[in-house]
Design a protein around this motif. Sequence first.
Motif, PDB file in Angstrom:
ATOM      1  N   ALA A   1      34.232 121.612   6.207  1.00  0.00           N
ATOM      2  CA  ALA A   1      34.359 121.483   7.658  1.00  0.00           C
ATOM      3  C   ALA A   1      34.646 122.821   8.346  1.00  0.00           C
ATOM      4  O   ALA A   1      34.028 123.133   9.372  1.00  0.00           O
ATOM      5  CB  ALA A   1      35.435 120.449   7.993  1.00  0.00           C
ATOM      6  N   PRO A   2      35.592 123.674   7.850  1.00  0.00           N
ATOM      7  CA  PRO A   2      35.800 124.964   8.530  1.00  0.00           C
ATOM      8  C   PRO A   2      34.550 125.834   8.540  1.00  0.00           C
ATOM      9  O   PRO A   2      34.285 126.538   9.521  1.00  0.00           O
ATOM     10  CB  PRO A   2      36.929 125.604   7.709  1.00  0.00           C
ATOM     11  CG  PRO A   2      37.622 124.471   7.036  1.00  0.00           C
ATOM     12  CD  PRO A   2      36.548 123.475   6.747  1.00  0.00           C
TER      13      PRO A   2
ATOM     14  N   THR B   1      34.402 112.969   8.569  1.00  0.00           N
ATOM     15  CA  THR B   1      34.004 113.218   7.182  1.00  0.00           C
ATOM     16  C   THR B   1      33.321 112.005   6.563  1.00  0.00           C
ATOM     17  O   THR B   1      32.948 112.048   5.395  1.00  0.00           O
ATOM     18  CB  THR B   1      35.229 113.597   6.337  1.00  0.00           C
ATOM     19  OG1 THR B   1      36.227 112.567   6.449  1.00  0.00           O
ATOM     20  CG2 THR B   1      35.819 114.910   6.815  1.00  0.00           C
TER      21      THR B   1
ATOM     22  N   GLN C   1      40.978 128.432  10.510  1.00  0.00           N
ATOM     23  CA  GLN C   1      41.821 128.272   9.335  1.00  0.00           C
ATOM     24  C   GLN C   1      41.047 127.594   8.202  1.00  0.00           C
ATOM     25  O   GLN C   1      40.318 126.618   8.417  1.00  0.00           O
ATOM     26  CB  GLN C   1      43.059 127.445   9.680  1.00  0.00           C
ATOM     27  CG  GLN C   1      43.896 128.038  10.805  1.00  0.00           C
ATOM     28  CD  GLN C   1      44.447 129.400  10.448  1.00  0.00           C
ATOM     29  OE1 GLN C   1      45.288 129.541   9.567  1.00  0.00           O
ATOM     30  NE2 GLN C   1      43.961 130.429  11.132  1.00  0.00           N
ATOM     31  N   SER C   2      41.215 128.123   6.996  1.00  0.00           N
ATOM     32  CA  SER C   2      40.490 127.567   5.848  1.00  0.00           C
ATOM     33  C   SER C   2      41.043 126.219   5.417  1.00  0.00           C
ATOM     34  O   SER C   2      40.333 125.421   4.818  1.00  0.00           O
ATOM     35  CB  SER C   2      40.553 128.548   4.670  1.00  0.00           C
ATOM     36  OG  SER C   2      41.908 128.791   4.296  1.00  0.00           O
ATOM     37  N   GLU C   3      42.312 125.946   5.711  1.00  0.00           N
ATOM     38  CA  GLU C   3      42.914 124.657   5.374  1.00  0.00           C
ATOM     39  C   GLU C   3      42.774 123.716   6.560  1.00  0.00           C
ATOM     40  O   GLU C   3      43.067 124.092   7.697  1.00  0.00           O
ATOM     41  CB  GLU C   3      44.392 124.827   5.019  1.00  0.00           C
ATOM     42  CG  GLU C   3      44.638 125.643   3.758  1.00  0.00           C
ATOM     43  CD  GLU C   3      44.129 124.937   2.515  1.00  0.00           C
ATOM     44  OE1 GLU C   3      44.117 123.687   2.508  1.00  0.00           O
ATOM     45  OE2 GLU C   3      43.730 125.628   1.562  1.00  0.00           O
ATOM     46  N   VAL C   4      42.334 122.482   6.295  1.00  0.00           N
ATOM     47  CA  VAL C   4      42.159 121.497   7.358  1.00  0.00           C
ATOM     48  C   VAL C   4      43.365 120.567   7.397  1.00  0.00           C
ATOM     49  O   VAL C   4      44.135 120.476   6.443  1.00  0.00           O
ATOM     50  CB  VAL C   4      40.864 120.685   7.151  1.00  0.00           C
ATOM     51  CG1 VAL C   4      39.655 121.591   7.201  1.00  0.00           C
ATOM     52  CG2 VAL C   4      40.908 119.913   5.830  1.00  0.00           C
TER      53      VAL C   4
ATOM     54  N   VAL D   1      38.963 114.979   9.755  1.00  0.00           N
ATOM     55  CA  VAL D   1      39.858 116.108   9.529  1.00  0.00           C
ATOM     56  C   VAL D   1      39.857 116.947  10.796  1.00  0.00           C
ATOM     57  O   VAL D   1      38.939 116.870  11.616  1.00  0.00           O
ATOM     58  CB  VAL D   1      39.437 116.971   8.317  1.00  0.00           C
ATOM     59  CG1 VAL D   1      39.545 116.188   7.026  1.00  0.00           C
ATOM     60  CG2 VAL D   1      38.029 117.524   8.502  1.00  0.00           C
TER      61      VAL D   1
ATOM     62  N   VAL E   1      39.884 120.765  12.135  1.00  0.00           N
ATOM     63  CA  VAL E   1      39.707 122.188  11.839  1.00  0.00           C
ATOM     64  C   VAL E   1      40.420 122.968  12.940  1.00  0.00           C
ATOM     65  O   VAL E   1      40.131 122.791  14.124  1.00  0.00           O
ATOM     66  CB  VAL E   1      38.216 122.561  11.779  1.00  0.00           C
ATOM     67  CG1 VAL E   1      38.057 124.056  11.553  1.00  0.00           C
ATOM     68  CG2 VAL E   1      37.528 121.779  10.671  1.00  0.00           C
TER      69      VAL E   1
ATOM     70  N   PRO F   1      35.261 117.495   3.617  1.00  0.00           N
ATOM     71  CA  PRO F   1      36.446 118.132   4.216  1.00  0.00           C
ATOM     72  C   PRO F   1      36.550 119.618   3.916  1.00  0.00           C
ATOM     73  O   PRO F   1      36.913 120.409   4.796  1.00  0.00           O
ATOM     74  CB  PRO F   1      37.609 117.334   3.604  1.00  0.00           C
ATOM     75  CG  PRO F   1      37.028 115.993   3.297  1.00  0.00           C
ATOM     76  CD  PRO F   1      35.606 116.255   2.884  1.00  0.00           C
ATOM     77  N   ASP F   2      36.232 120.030   2.676  1.00  0.00           N
ATOM     78  CA  ASP F   2      36.373 121.444   2.343  1.00  0.00           C
ATOM     79  C   ASP F   2      35.300 122.302   2.999  1.00  0.00           C
ATOM     80  O   ASP F   2      35.444 123.529   3.079  1.00  0.00           O
ATOM     81  CB  ASP F   2      36.330 121.629   0.822  1.00  0.00           C
ATOM     82  CG  ASP F   2      35.012 121.132   0.226  1.00  0.00           C
ATOM     83  OD1 ASP F   2      34.536 120.077   0.673  1.00  0.00           O
ATOM     84  OD2 ASP F   2      34.472 121.799  -0.660  1.00  0.00           O
TER      85      ASP F   2
ATOM     86  N   ALA G   1      42.021 122.460  18.122  1.00  0.00           N
ATOM     87  CA  ALA G   1      41.677 121.522  17.046  1.00  0.00           C
ATOM     88  C   ALA G   1      40.285 120.952  17.293  1.00  0.00           C
ATOM     89  O   ALA G   1      40.005 120.417  18.369  1.00  0.00           O
ATOM     90  CB  ALA G   1      42.703 120.400  16.964  1.00  0.00           C
TER      91      ALA G   1
END
Length: 680
Positions: A433-434, A372, A349-352, A313, A315, A430-431, A367
């Motif tokens: 990673a940020p 993952t 950013q919270s969304e990857v 992913v 980030v 993935p969730d 980026a």
Amino acid sequence: MIVALIVVAAVILLLLFLIVAGGMLIVVGGQQVGVVERRYFGRTLPAGRVVAMRDEVGVQARVLPPGLHIMFPFIYVVRKTDMLMISEDEVGILESIDGLPLEPGRIFARHVEGHDTFQDGEAFLRNGGQKGPQIDILPPGQYRINTYLFTIRAQPVVTISKGQVGVVSARDGDPITPGRLLARKVQGHQAFQDGEAFLRAGGQLGPQIEVILPGRYRINTDLFNVEVHPATIVAANQVGLVTAKDGAPLPSGELVAVSAEGHNDFQDASAYLGAGGQRGPQYDLLKPGTYYINPLMFDVQLDKVAIVQRGEVAVLVSNVGKEPEDIPHEERLSGRERYVVPAGFRGIQSEVAGPGVYYLNRWAYIAYIIPTTNLTIDWAEESGGNGDPGTDATGASGVRRVQLFNPLAVISRDGFEMRVSVKVVIRVRPDQAPLMVAKIGSIENLIDHVIHPMIDSSFRNQASSSEAMNFMQDRADEQAKAHARTREELEKYHVECVSVLISQIILPQELMEIHTRRVIAAQQQAMFIEQQKAEHERIATENTRAKADKQIELVAAQIGVQIADQTKKKTIIEAEGRARAVQVEGEAEGKKILAIGTATAEAYDKQVEAVGQLNLAGIEVTKSIAGAGLKITPDIMVGGADGAGGANVFTAFIAQLLASNRNALTTSPDQPENGGQPNR
């Protein structure tokens, strides 16, 4: 004599006439033009003029077209020249040696009408044509132009090939607007082919904001300098990052200019400035394609697209957007890292971004590619050319090895140095990673600054509290301890510890030799025990063979034993049957007696209720005496002592019973009781 003189004079006059008459006839060919000079009998040229009009002495502005012309030879001199030819891929650049002076500040003469493309010199001068470089040009064709009045140079047309762009700089015009780098755009000049329209519309001096697209253009190259540059080509898997050299200044604190509309991917620089475009790095970017962009206005830097592979992913760290302090309280991500923000805010950013190809502006977004899938960090000897420390390789199982360190060198409690090879397998969801990026920055930072020091310290501490041989023998326990500590520590960085594996423990050679001898001795002892067991098995085998030899006798004896056993069982079963029969009969008799006794007791209870307990006892005693045939009373009734002479129920019953008993005694035993009749 006189006649002879007259004849000679006549001949001379005839010759002179023929000479004069012959000079008066001027023939101009079809591809020629005659430039005329008047030497006598005319007005003097005005001051500052160098080319004469029709009635003035000097080189005439007019020319002789093809044909026969009568000119007085002593007044006019005609010089014939070829017609001017401008080929298809050329233009004619002109400069006049006569005419009105140029206006102050102007470099090129203004356009005048009515001179038939400079072929009518008198009309040019009469209509106010100016001296100097002409703004008009000659298109391809043939022209009868006075080459004394006009100097003509043939220049190639401006050709912009496919994949190129023409950058223009004007040598005449109004000054550039203060604060601007490029001249403003003006309309109606047909891609700089109409210089007069350019100047009349207020075209400015210097580099132009407009460019020339691929094609052929008849441009006055004295007025416009055209430089050919390659067009901006963004290949596949690339993006173009644009920097504007002109425009409004960036607001304080901003790193990237805001997006502007309507500039056709920066190909219309004038529209960009009109839309409020800002100077500096641009938020908008160029996707793959060919763009005709003015390099004087925009600088384009090619960059690779962001590719997120499967099992990864991206980030994103945004350099644009609102400040995180502007996030409403209810929208803040509770329990998250401080700099992890939702879309539209500056920060992580919270969304990857999942697997795919992204046209990413690296000035606006940074980026971080985060794997993952399972990642393996090795502390082991390098083998098979898998790479130096810091390599990133993927094995056949799909587990990526991202780092290779030397084996851990630890000291045991008893002072031996051991080399321990370790594998640590980690995974970033993935969730998460940020949050991991906000905490440590990258996988490389996590490995170098967290995992490697922690694993090294953990195994050093564990080894120092255990002897060398015990450390190797308790390998599973040591591995479990390291895994528990690593999992607890990595949870702080939002990373999942899949496993910690001890691949190999290398002990000192002398310690291994002692252990080897000890193991060999133990193996020899085990071998002797096995040999002893083999001898026992051999004895058992011989015993079995001897029994087989006596098998017939043994079978007969076994059958006899079985018969005796069956006989014994039969006798026991018969005895048990008889005992059971006696038991059943006794139980039946007991139940009978119990039933009779129960009924008798119930009858006694009712008799007691009827006559009383004392009376009933007397009755029963009397029945017993009567049943036994005993005579206990006299035949004569004796009255009571009270002299009443009366008898109660008891005395009456006794008297009746005694009488009945007496009658029975007098009756013969063989005589039937029913009046002498036998029972039937």
